[in-house]
Design an enzyme around this catalytic site. Structure first.
Site, PDB file in Angstrom:
ATOM      1  N   HIS A  88      34.047  34.216  62.551  1.00  0.00           N
ATOM      2  CA  HIS A  88      34.032  33.260  61.439  1.00  0.00           C
ATOM      3  C   HIS A  88      32.897  33.688  60.498  1.00  0.00           C
ATOM      4  O   HIS A  88      31.894  33.004  60.347  1.00  0.00           O
ATOM      5  CB  HIS A  88      33.850  31.827  61.967  1.00  0.00           C
ATOM      6  CG  HIS A  88      34.292  30.757  61.015  1.00  0.00           C
ATOM      7  ND1 HIS A  88      35.227  29.805  61.329  1.00  0.00           N
ATOM      8  CD2 HIS A  88      33.903  30.476  59.757  1.00  0.00           C
ATOM      9  CE1 HIS A  88      35.403  28.981  60.308  1.00  0.00           C
ATOM     10  NE2 HIS A  88      34.598  29.370  59.344  1.00  0.00           N
ATOM     11  N   GLU A  93      40.012  33.333  58.067  1.00  0.00           N
ATOM     12  CA  GLU A  93      40.073  33.557  56.623  1.00  0.00           C
ATOM     13  C   GLU A  93      39.557  34.937  56.197  1.00  0.00           C
ATOM     14  O   GLU A  93      38.521  35.039  55.521  1.00  0.00           O
ATOM     15  CB  GLU A  93      39.297  32.461  55.875  1.00  0.00           C
ATOM     16  CG  GLU A  93      39.831  31.064  56.124  1.00  0.00           C
ATOM     17  CD  GLU A  93      39.195  30.005  55.219  1.00  0.00           C
ATOM     18  OE1 GLU A  93      38.322  30.353  54.408  1.00  0.00           O
ATOM     19  OE2 GLU A  93      39.579  28.827  55.317  1.00  0.00           O
ATOM     20  N   ASN A 129      44.381  27.160  57.110  1.00  0.00           N
ATOM     21  CA  ASN A 129      43.361  26.243  56.609  1.00  0.00           C
ATOM     22  C   ASN A 129      43.792  25.811  55.215  1.00  0.00           C
ATOM     23  O   ASN A 129      44.112  26.649  54.374  1.00  0.00           O
ATOM     24  CB  ASN A 129      42.001  26.940  56.522  1.00  0.00           C
ATOM     25  CG  ASN A 129      41.472  27.346  57.904  1.00  0.00           C
ATOM     26  OD1 ASN A 129      42.005  26.927  58.921  1.00  0.00           O
ATOM     27  ND2 ASN A 129      40.427  28.156  57.918  1.00  0.00           N
TER      28      ASN A 129
HETATM   29  C1  FCB Z   1      36.673  27.052  54.984  1.00  0.00           C
HETATM   30  C2  FCB Z   1      35.808  27.660  56.058  1.00  0.00           C
HETATM   31  C3  FCB Z   1      34.963  26.660  56.807  1.00  0.00           C
HETATM   32  C4  FCB Z   1      34.414  25.574  55.917  1.00  0.00           C
HETATM   33  C5  FCB Z   1      35.487  24.996  55.044  1.00  0.00           C
HETATM   34  C6  FCB Z   1      35.025  23.878  54.146  1.00  0.00           C
HETATM   35  O1  FCB Z   1      37.025  28.017  54.046  1.00  0.00           O
HETATM   36  O2  FCB Z   1      36.618  28.358  56.984  1.00  0.00           O
HETATM   37  O3  FCB Z   1      33.961  27.370  57.483  1.00  0.00           O
HETATM   38  O4  FCB Z   1      33.335  26.038  55.208  1.00  0.00           O
HETATM   39  O5  FCB Z   1      36.074  26.011  54.261  1.00  0.00           O
END
Ligand code: FCB
Length: 456
Positions: free
Chosen positions: A120, A165, A294
């Site tokens: 992450h 991501e 996400n």
């Molecule tokens: C995403 C991230 C996470 C958090 C959210 C708000 O892009 O994966 O870590 O910061 O946004």
């Protein structure tokens, strides 16, 4: 009450290592690119760093009680690579592995399923010093790291996510420069995107070779639907470029076995794509057991002149689009447009685009609003209700949705925004580290309990 979700649907919450753990120099942890980036003047709001964050590394037992109190089925968290391999590869720090072992054992004791994310965004700084994700070797280092964590926890953990991501780790980190390592490049950022995907594929291959029955492997992608602001062909073409950079650059090779041809036409001037080797696509596109998406907002896009007129000098982010023209809809406390229907679109689009798409989890969704004194966060409850209903609409329409994770359990270090924006169901008073569940925590707990009682 919700009925559109399938039997066995998993309700959870999510966090990530750098955002909550703190303990940046404890138990042999090596620095990551976020430790370095957050000390660059102006990089993070108020000069905040993740040195202490929510001090979860030392207060994890309290946080397990909060999870148990919420009665979630599952908890998605990430492992800090530089806690396990302080130099990115080579010497293993057993104290790092022991921390995550204690965490997963305690979760399982409470009947909560761990969903482990291996990356992450917190690349060990030692690897960035050798080029980071621009460098093909980093993909192999990632697979070695994945193997070590999988060997240590694989007897009890069954859900393994490689990357969170990769768009942000590549384009936001190496082209926009808003995230670590803060680079502004063309070729380097596109190479980073490819090497992240290659690292994903190599890690899945390595873990599958030693997998126990029932183990599942997946990846998490941010999936903002891209909407042109008008039906002018120029805006439609701009939206298409944005969609290619943000979504199809990742989903086409993962689920469709080829890169989108437009990437080459969009970026021919800044890269020769020789970083893609003939054998890579087969590794990247190996079947997965799930994909996490996400969702926070839709992107509204208009055609715009390039910021850098010379195509050879452009960053990979400069694709001639303007994303600042937002529709007249409510906004969260961060200014993000609230459009729950975008979550339905994100899910149904993905399903429609890729016939061999695996089952899906919503692995992050949540919001920020200013706190009232009693932490009665009504706006957050409304946001979650509306987005869960939007996810349910997609499930009802035939999307194979298996779970929903709220971002986030705790207030945390929100990357370049520092501690200003609070996504937690639980409020953190940073000076004392006191945890106080917000009204949304109590609401989510009640919602989950009720949802379980409705026959699917
Ligand atoms: C995403 C991230 C996470 C958090 C959210 C708000 O892009 O994966 O870590 O910061 O946004």
């Amino acid at each position: 009450m919700t009925t559109g979700f399938p039997a066995g649907f998993r309700w959870g919450v999510a966090t990530s290592a750098y955002q909550i753990e703190g303990a940046a120099r404890q138990d042999g942890r090596g620095p990551s690119i976020w430790d370095t980036f957050s000390t660059v003047p102006g990089a993070v709001a108020s000069g905040d760093t993740g040195d202490v964050a929510a001090d979860h590394y030392n207060r994890w037992t309290e946080d397990i009680e909060l999870l148990a109190g919420l009665r979630v089925d599952a908890y998605r968290f990430s492992v800090s690579w530089s806690r396990i391999l302080p130099n990115g590869y080579g010497r293993v720090e057993q104290r790092g592995l022991d921390f995550y072992r204690r965490l997963v054992d305690a979760l399982l004791d409470k009947g909560i399923e761990p969903f482990v994310t291996l990356y992450h965004w917190d690349l060990p700084q030692a690897l960035e010093d050798h080029g980071g994700w621009r460098n093909r070797d980093t993909a192999s280092r990632f697979a070695e790291y994945a193997t070590i964590v999988h060997e240590a926890l694989g007897d009890v953990v069954s859900k393994w996510t490689t990357l969170n991501e990769p768009y942000c780790s590549s384009i936001v980190g190496y082209a926009e420069g808003r995230h670590a390592p803060g680079a502004r490049e063309g070729h380097g950022a596109l190479a980073a995107a490819h090497h992240l995907l290659l690292g994903h594929g190599l890690a899945v291959r390595a873990m599958r070779a030693n997998a126990r029955p029932g183990q599942e492997f997946g990846i998490v992608l941010n999936q903002s639907p891209v909407v042109p602001v008008t039906d002018d062909p120029a805006d439609i073409a701009a939206a298409d470029r944005q969609d290619c950079l943000l979504r199809r650059q990742f989903t086409d090779p993962l689920f469709g076995s080829a890169y989108p041809g437009e990437l080459t036409s969009m970026f021919g001037a800044i890269t020769d794509f020789s970083f893609r080797h003939a054998e890579d696509l087969a590794i990247i596109s190996a079947p997965l057991d799930y994909v996490g998406i996400n969702y926070y907002y839709q992107l509204h896009v208009a055609d715009a002149p390039h910021r850098e007129p010379d195509p050879a000098k452009r960053t990979a982010h400069d694709i001639g689009v303007d994303t600042t023209q937002l529709p007249d809809v409510p906004r969260t406390g961060m200014g993000w447009p609230v459009e729950p229907a975008g979550l339905t679109t994100a899910l149904t689009d993905l399903k429609a685009r890729y016939p061999r798409l695996p089952p899906i989890y919503v692995t992050e969704n949540g919001c920020v609003y200013p706190d009232s004194s009693a932490f009665a966060d009504v706006d957050r409850i409304t946001y979650l209700q509306e987005h869960i209903a939007a996810a349910e609409a997609a499930a009802t329409a035939g999307v194979p949705l298996r779970g929903y994770f709220c971002w986030s359990l705790l207030d945390n270090f929100e990357w370049a925004h520092g501690y200003k924006h609070r996504f937690g169901l639980v409020h953190i008073d940073y000076p004392t580290q006191r945890r106080t569940p917000r009204a949304s925590y109590h609401w989510y707990r009640g919602f989950i309990s009720a949802a379980r009682q409705v026959p699917a």
